[in-house]
Every structure is written in C-alpha cells, then in structure tokens.
Design a protein around this motif. Structure first.
Motif, mmCIF file in Angstrom:
data_model
loop_
_atom_site.group_PDB
_atom_site.id
_atom_site.type_symbol
_atom_site.label_atom_id
_atom_site.label_comp_id
_atom_site.label_asym_id
_atom_site.label_seq_id
_atom_site.Cartn_x
_atom_site.Cartn_y
_atom_site.Cartn_z
ATOM 1 N N GLY A 1 0.990 -1.080 -0.237
ATOM 2 C CA GLY A 1 -0.281 0.273 0.025
ATOM 3 C C GLY A 1 0.642 1.484 0.204
ATOM 4 N N VAL A 2 -0.224 2.645 -0.333
ATOM 5 C CA VAL A 2 0.872 3.562 -0.492
ATOM 6 C C VAL A 2 -0.795 4.936 0.572
ATOM 7 C CG1 VAL A 2 1.337 6.261 -1.723
ATOM 8 C CG2 VAL A 2 2.042 3.124 -2.674
ATOM 9 N N PRO A 3 -0.021 5.189 1.339
ATOM 10 C CA PRO A 3 -1.014 6.503 2.226
ATOM 11 C C PRO A 3 -0.914 7.296 1.667
ATOM 12 C CG PRO A 3 0.932 5.323 3.939
ATOM 13 C CD PRO A 3 1.228 4.796 2.629
ATOM 14 N N SER A 4 -0.378 7.591 0.643
ATOM 15 C CA SER A 4 -0.692 8.802 0.028
ATOM 16 C C SER A 4 -2.143 8.672 -1.210
ATOM 17 C CB SER A 4 0.731 9.701 -0.717
ATOM 18 O OG SER A 4 1.077 8.392 -1.790
ATOM 19 N N LEU A 5 -2.340 8.330 -0.971
ATOM 20 C CA LEU A 5 -3.452 7.298 -2.036
ATOM 21 C C LEU A 5 -4.094 8.477 -2.254
ATOM 22 C CD1 LEU A 5 -3.398 3.466 -2.761
ATOM 23 C CD2 LEU A 5 -2.514 5.800 -4.549
ATOM 24 N N LYS A 6 -4.719 8.678 -3.431
ATOM 25 C CA LYS A 6 -5.953 9.718 -3.829
ATOM 26 C C LYS A 6 -7.012 9.164 -3.843
ATOM 27 C CE LYS A 6 -3.862 12.603 -6.690
ATOM 28 N NZ LYS A 6 -3.540 13.612 -7.302
ATOM 29 N N PRO A 7 -8.241 9.615 -3.480
ATOM 30 C CA PRO A 7 -9.512 9.215 -4.656
ATOM 31 C C PRO A 7 -9.310 9.303 -5.832
ATOM 32 C CG PRO A 7 -10.120 11.340 -2.678
ATOM 33 C CD PRO A 7 -8.534 10.836 -2.566
ATOM 34 N N GLU A 8 -10.123 7.532 -6.122
ATOM 35 C CA GLU A 8 -10.574 7.908 -7.802
ATOM 36 C C GLU A 8 -11.459 8.497 -8.654
ATOM 37 O OE1 GLU A 8 -9.267 3.389 -8.448
ATOM 38 O OE2 GLU A 8 -11.080 3.780 -7.536
ATOM 39 N N THR A 9 -11.910 9.280 -9.473
ATOM 40 C CA THR A 9 -12.581 10.710 -9.782
ATOM 41 C C THR A 9 -13.394 9.800 -11.232
ATOM 42 O OG1 THR A 9 -11.718 11.535 -10.139
ATOM 43 C CG2 THR A 9 -12.242 12.461 -7.879
ATOM 44 N N ALA A 10 -14.169 10.566 -11.183
ATOM 45 C CA ALA A 10 -15.480 10.067 -12.466
ATOM 46 C C ALA A 10 -16.570 11.400 -12.918
ATOM 47 C CB ALA A 10 -16.492 8.653 -12.136
ATOM 48 N N ARG A 11 -16.292 11.130 -13.915
ATOM 49 C CA ARG A 11 -17.867 12.066 -15.204
ATOM 50 C C ARG A 11 -18.422 11.585 -15.528
ATOM 51 N NH1 ARG A 11 -17.679 17.520 -13.053
ATOM 52 N NH2 ARG A 11 -15.750 17.637 -11.747
ATOM 53 N N ASN A 12 -19.239 11.411 -15.772
ATOM 54 C CA ASN A 12 -19.598 10.624 -17.017
ATOM 55 C C ASN A 12 -21.524 11.156 -17.482
ATOM 56 O OD1 ASN A 12 -21.285 7.486 -17.644
ATOM 57 N ND2 ASN A 12 -23.262 8.992 -17.169
ATOM 58 N N VAL A 13 -21.757 10.955 -19.049
ATOM 59 C CA VAL A 13 -22.179 11.737 -19.751
ATOM 60 C C VAL A 13 -23.059 10.680 -20.832
ATOM 61 C CG1 VAL A 13 -21.690 14.258 -20.045
ATOM 62 C CG2 VAL A 13 -20.538 12.425 -21.636
ATOM 63 N N GLU A 14 -24.435 11.400 -20.486
ATOM 64 C CA GLU A 14 -25.029 9.429 -21.128
ATOM 65 C C GLU A 14 -26.106 10.789 -21.859
ATOM 66 O OE1 GLU A 14 -27.379 7.638 -18.357
ATOM 67 O OE2 GLU A 14 -25.875 7.620 -17.745
#
Length: 616
Positions: free
Chosen positions: A421-434
């Motif tokens: 593991g890496v404590p400094s990991l950031k959240p994964e983010t997403a943007r969706n259109v449909e």
C-alpha cells in the motif's frame, strides 16, 4: 469481421420484437393492467414508479431467477444488459462483475439496504458469497450514483432484496440435483397478519465441481455453501413501521493456488443486519431512520491468509411530496473497519459523514431529477458530487433522456496500509454523461442509451522489484494513482410480449480503455448480446436463452487474447399437482469450451432437475 457481425442477428431480432411487442401490449393491455406500476427504490433511495425513473434501470424478479437456473448471482447478473463477468473457475471462485465495463469495485452493492464490500486488495463485493437462492428481487442501476450513495458508485448500484413477508402463510421446500455432483435443498416460509409480517429462508448447496485449472492442479474444485435469511416487520401505529433484516452466508470453495498441488480452500462469510423505522407523518412528509452493518470475512487454507471487513451505516432520510415536486434530504455516516495481517497496523479504520439533497419534478412531458451530496472522509477530507437528469416525453410512451454526474471512490484500507500500500493514495474520480431514448407502453419496454464515463487517478498495481518502499523495505510493486480510463458504449434493451411469447434481450457495444495507453481494459468484451424467449405449451413453461460474448484480452498489455463465445440454455417447468412443481434446466447446450479468465475452465453442458412444494 467476425466481431463486427456478432450482434447483427440479435440486433435484427431485438428491433423486430421490441416494436411488435410494444404494439401487442398497447392494443391488449387493460386499464387495470396499465394502472399497475412497478416500483423501484435504487434511483433516488425512495420509492418511484419504474416508468417515472429517468435513470437506466433493470429489474430481476424471483420468477426470472427461478427460470434462469443460475447457480450464483454473478451468473444471473451476466444476463442483465450492460453486465459482464469473469471468474477463476466455478461458482465458488473469485468473481468480478463489470457494470458498463467499470471495475468491479466501481459498483456499490446493497443487500436489504445494507452496504456490503471487502476492503481487501482492490475492494468490491464478494460476489461468490451472496446466496442467490435467498434473493427475491434485484435492481440494477447503470451509471454513477455517488450524489445519492456516496463513495464507490462510479459505474452504478446493485440493490439486492431477500424475500419479504406478506399476509397469510406460504411455505416452500425445493430439492434438486444436477451435473458435477450438484445437490440443493431450499426451504422457508413467508407470512403475516395485519400487524406482523415475516420471512425465513434456509439453503444448502454442494457440488464436487470440475477442474478449474486443467494445466495446473488436476483435482476437482467444488464448493459447499449454506445460507439463512430472515425478515420481521411490525406496524407500530398507522403510518409507522419497524423492519429488521438478517442474512448469513458461508461458502467453502476449493480453488487452485499458483504453483500449488494442495487441496486449497477459500472460506467466505457474509453477514448483514439492519433495523429501520419508516414513518409517514403526513400526506406530505415522511422519514426513514436505519442502522445497519455488513461484515465480510475471507480466509484461505492451508495457506494462512485472513481478512475481515465491517461496514457500519447510519442513515436519516427525509422526504417531502408537494404535488409535482419531490424533495429529499439525508444525513448519513459510514464507518469502515478492516483487519488483515498484511496491514500496518493490523486493524485500520476510517469514517465518512455526508449530507445529501435531492429534487424531483414531473409534469406533463417533462421530468427532472437533481441530486447533490457532500461527503467528509476522516482520511481524505471533503468530496462533493452532483448529478442532473432530464426526460422529455415527445410522444405518448416515448421519451428522450439525458444526464450528467460526478462520482468518486476512496482507496481501500488494504491499498493504503498493506505491505503493497501507499498511504498517500488519492480517491478515484469520475465524470459521466449519457443520452437515451426509452419506450414504456403497457408493460413492454425498449431503450437505447449511449454513455461515456471518464475516470481520473485510477488506482492500479505498478512497479517492479525495489520500486516501492513502505517502511519495511523494498517490494515487488505497490498501488498507485497511475492511470486514467474511459468507459463508453451503447446499450440497447427490450422486453415484452408477442402473442403467447414473452421476450427479452439486449445488445451492448462498449469500449473500456486505458486513456494513457489506448489499450482495452482486461477481461471486458467489446460486444455482448443476450436474447431469451419463453411460452406455455401443454401446461409447461418452456424457454430458451442465447448469450453471445465478443473477444477480450486477459491482460492490460493486450497480448493475451481470449476468443468470443456463444452459449444456448433451455429450461422448462410445470405444476404437476396442486402444490408441486417440477423444473429442469440445461445450460451450455452445445458443451462449448470457453474462458472468462485465461487458464481457468468453465462448466460444460450442465443439467439440473428440481422438485418444489409450495402450497398456494
């Protein structure tokens, strides 16, 4: 050329029967039938008529589950539009479910409103531990829903509901046997009075299985599972109701570990429990208060590996119905606790507090749904998400839809605090259109939805010997926010009746790809087609299904190609006496040899026969 023509025949059939079925339903549906509206809760967390929902949703009911003959929930979901799976062997093996091509951890999964997930490795629900026999209904929401549910709902949400009590008393017992030494016993009852309602179900299944790795350990990899579910509901006073739920499932599955010729076993345990108070204070205002907990335990033997995840959730949901307007406001707290010998410290935890607002408006030809949510994570601070959806009914029964939304997922505690593991990991983010077109008339449905979901800071396993340091020295690799991905595609789906035939089907063209390399994401097909039809013949319900899956790559480098495949299944059932039903199922009629994960076998031609006692 072969891949391009994969869906030509199913597309023609799907277009043909969707139009014909819609016409047949329009002309034959009675006013009473037309007034019956199927409801869902997954889109906004409050009850809505399915025809009023702008989001892309599929419902799977108990009748469909029984006819499917599916052994595990992943096999059942593989028949749903927009879903593909991969599995390292039989039903008890490690399983991934890809919704619109998204990572398995990008789908938030709930059982009776209880969030379930493993914080081990990359995360996601333990699909092999969810007992299909205890499930009464499944709602599949395709598309990001973080503005309603918070972290994890990047690709969508799957809500699973066990059997619900009802007035009267209805017991059942089912016994069955099939190929690969499969044995099944399922029993239970539902009932209730004007004040109480209850449900109880127990299941035991065993199978000697087949050899999951023909090139490796030559033993057969079977499984043993047992599960119990219970519900109790109490009407306290008019408008006020208390509900308690419990699910416990245990799976002991044999598997083939790398370079091992031992009898390896994976022990999975899943437990959910909840207490909910629903109150209708007036014709305008209602509330829900719930406390729930889901635990996921995974152990391997004889190799010493053990993880345990506990998710606790507290929700206060408020709803105001003001004519054409529907307003919701929620306060929610989630607490995650994870125990594993590979993490430092061995037990880690975190929490998230959130406030969420929703607004829905429907009048005439227009439907609007707006949602916003603000989460504050104990490790990552504040994260805000939002979504907006609009539908325009341009002619009766037909509507144009469009939506946009953002989502995120925080790293698992294993990804941050294990030796990899890496404590400094950031959240994964997403943007969706449909955008989409839908038709709902007289019980028949047709939809075409095109979507594009872009994910940033995608967490992958990277590095090589000595490239990652985490206080304990060099390692072979580690997790990192090193990638970007795009999940785009088109889903066509339809169901309805054409004369005496009930038909359903879907076609997916999707392109899950790594935006940095341009390569396709592993184990996800570019094309899928699913068709099914059933009818009544001399008192029998008979049906058949066809599933076509295009080629995929087993690895991120796109060097290990896996061929596409086609499967045909058939089923039949008949009530042979007032209380008795016989049912039969044949899967993979052509005894097709195929793989969903390279090096791991799948079942050949499979037969199952069952007898069910269920007094009316």
């Amino acid at each position: 050329m072969k891949n391009r023509t994969l869906a030509v025949l199913p597309l023609a059939l799907l277009a043909g029967f969707s139009a014909s079925a819609a016409h047949a339903q329009t002309s034959s549906a009675s006013p009473a039938e037309a007034s019956l509206k199927e409801t869902v809760v997954t889109a906004t967390r409050v009850e809505q008529a399915l025809t009023d929902v702008v989001a892309d949703i599929t419902i799977v009911d108990r009748v469909t589950i029984d006819r499917s003959g599916a052994t595990g929930i992943a096999d059942m979901l593989a028949r749903v539009p927009g879903v593909s799976i991969s599995r390292n062997g039989g039903p008890g093996a490690s399983t991934s479910v890809y919704l619109r091509g998204g990572e398995t951890r990008f789908t938030a999964v709930y059982v009776d409103g209880v969030r379930i997930e493993s914080q081990s490795t990359s995360g996601g629900a333990s699909w092999n531990a969810i007992p299909l026999s205890q499930i009464d209904r499944i709602e599949v929401l395709r598309g990001p829903a973080a503005a309603v549910y918070g972290s994890d709902a990047i690709a969508g949400v799957i809500q699973i509901f066990t059997r619900q009590g009802q007035e009267g008393f209805f017991p059942w017992v089912e016994v069955g046997a099939g190929t690969y030494g499969t044995r099944k016993l399922d029993a239970g009852f539902v009932g209730g009075s004007g004040v109480w309602d209850y449900a109880l179900g127990v299941t035991r299944e065993t199978s000697t299985g087949f050899n999951a790795q023909p090139a490796g350990n030559p033993d057969r990899d079977g499984y043993r599972s047992k599960a119990v579910s219970a519900k109790l509901g109490l009407k306290l006073v008019p408008g006020h109701r208390l509900d308690m739920t419990l699910l416990s499932s245990k799976m002991d599955a044999q598997y083939d570990a790398s370079n091992s010729r031992r009898d390896d076993h994976a022990l999975s345990e899943l437990t959910t429990s909840s207490l909910k108070w629903s109150a209708k204070w007036s014709d305008v205002y209602s509330t829900q208060v719930s406390v729930s907990e889901g635990t996921d335990r995974y152990e391997t033997r004889p190799s010493p590996y053990l993880t345990k995840t506990r998710l606790s959730n507290y929700l206060w949901l408020n709803q105001w119905r003001l004519g054409e307007h529907n307003v919701t406001a929620s306060l929610e707290r989630r607490e995650d606790k994870f125990a594993n010998v590979d993490t430092t410290p061995p037990t880690t935890d975190r929490s998230q507090n959130a406030v969420a607002l929703g607004y829905g408006w429907q009048t005439g030809k227009h439907s609007v749904q707006l949602n916003a949510r603000h989460d504050r994570d104990s490790e990552f601070g504040a994260k805000s998400t939002g979504s907006a959806a609009y539908a325009y009914a341009f002619v009766p029964g037909w509507s144009l839809t469009t939506s946009a939304g953002s989502a995120f997922r925080v790293p698992t505690l294993y990804q941050r605090f294990s030796i990899y593991g890496v404590p400094s990991l950031k959240p994964e983010t997403a943007r969706n259109v449909e955008v989409g077109v839908k038709r709902d008339v007289g019980g028949s449905h047709f939809s075409v939805v095109a979507y594009r979901n872009k994910v940033s800071d995608l967490i992958t396993y990277v590095g090589g010997p000595g490239s990652c340091i985490n206080g304990v020295g060099a390692r072979a690799g580690c997790y990192g926010n090193t990638a970007r991905a795009e999940y785009s595609g088109v889903t066509v789906a339809a169901d309805g009746k054409l004369g005496k035939f009930a038909l359903h089907g879907s076609i997916d063209w999707q392109h899950p790809k790594d935006l940095d390399t341009g390569r396709e994401l592993a184990r996800r097909p570019r094309e899928m087609a699913k068709l099914g039809v059933d009818t009544q013949v001399a008192g029998w319900t008979v049906g058949t299904e066809m599933e076509l899956v295009g080629r995929r790559f087993n690895d991120a480098a796109n060097r290990q190609r896996m061929a596409g495949y086609g499967l045909v299944n058939a089923y039949a059932s008949k009530r042979v006496a007032s209380d008795w039903t016989v049912l039969g199922r044949v899967d993979n009629l052509g005894d097709k040899t195929y793989q969903t994960a390279r090096g791991y076998a799948t079942a050949g031609l499979t037969v199952y026969v069952g007898l069910k006692w269920a007094p009316l």
